[in-house]
Design a protein around this motif. Structure first.
Motif, mmCIF file in Angstrom:
data_model
loop_
_atom_site.group_PDB
_atom_site.id
_atom_site.type_symbol
_atom_site.label_atom_id
_atom_site.label_comp_id
_atom_site.label_asym_id
_atom_site.label_seq_id
_atom_site.Cartn_x
_atom_site.Cartn_y
_atom_site.Cartn_z
ATOM 1 N N PRO A 31 0.824 -1.220 0.000
ATOM 2 C CA PRO A 31 0.000 0.000 0.000
ATOM 3 C C PRO A 31 0.854 1.265 0.000
ATOM 4 O O PRO A 31 1.860 1.359 0.698
ATOM 5 C CB PRO A 31 -0.825 -0.130 1.288
ATOM 6 C CG PRO A 31 -0.962 -1.617 1.463
ATOM 7 C CD PRO A 31 0.360 -2.174 1.005
ATOM 8 N N GLN A 81 -4.752 -3.639 -2.599
ATOM 9 C CA GLN A 81 -4.045 -2.629 -3.397
ATOM 10 C C GLN A 81 -3.754 -3.164 -4.797
ATOM 11 O O GLN A 81 -3.964 -2.473 -5.797
ATOM 12 C CB GLN A 81 -2.738 -2.228 -2.718
ATOM 13 C CG GLN A 81 -1.961 -1.154 -3.454
ATOM 14 C CD GLN A 81 -2.626 0.194 -3.370
ATOM 15 O OE1 GLN A 81 -2.908 0.673 -2.290
ATOM 16 N NE2 GLN A 81 -2.892 0.820 -4.501
ATOM 17 N N ASP A 85 -5.180 -1.626 -8.285
ATOM 18 C CA ASP A 85 -4.254 -1.177 -9.330
ATOM 19 C C ASP A 85 -4.519 -1.875 -10.652
ATOM 20 O O ASP A 85 -4.503 -1.255 -11.716
ATOM 21 C CB ASP A 85 -2.807 -1.418 -8.899
ATOM 22 C CG ASP A 85 -2.364 -0.513 -7.755
ATOM 23 O OD1 ASP A 85 -3.074 0.483 -7.456
ATOM 24 O OD2 ASP A 85 -1.312 -0.807 -7.154
#
Length: 120
Positions: A31, A81, A85
């Motif tokens: 993160p 995360q 992404d």
């Protein structure tokens, strides 16, 4: 010892080795607000190897299982995360996006197996 605990322990060990040998993909999913990304990846790799070994040995299985539950909870934000992404990446293949999202619920069975090791 059950096959599922053995499988989780070996999976931890293999993942830990990958963290040490090729940390870059793991660094990318730490993160963003966390500092010392590479150090966190290397440390978690060593920890995964140690916890995998602990779950394989009867004397340390309980502690290894308990600590594995904590590790799985601690790394979950990195998995989130990564999924975020990948979903945002317009060039990422749809199958890769689906896999990144689909692996999130797999943490639950892994936590259950670690809890089983902690009770054994």
């Amino acid at each position: 010892m059950s096959r599922d605990i053995t499988g989780l322990a070996l999976g931890f060990a293999a993942s830990g080795v990958l963290h040490l040998v090729k940390p870059e993909p793991y660094v990318a999913i730490v993160p963003k607000p966390l500092p010392f990304k590479k150090e966190l990846v290397l440390g978690s790799g060593v920890l995964e190897i140690a916890l995998g070994a602990m779950m394989l040995h009867p004397r340390t299985r309980r502690l290894g299982g308990r600590a594995s539950v904590g590790l799985l909870a601690a790394v979950f934000p990195a998995n989130v995360q990564m999924a975020m992404d990948v979903v945002r990446d317009e060039k990422a293949p749809t199958l890769f996006k689906a896999a990144a999202i689909g692996r999130l619920p797999l943490q639950l069975p892994m936590i259950r197996i670690a809890q089983k090791a902690a009770r054994s």
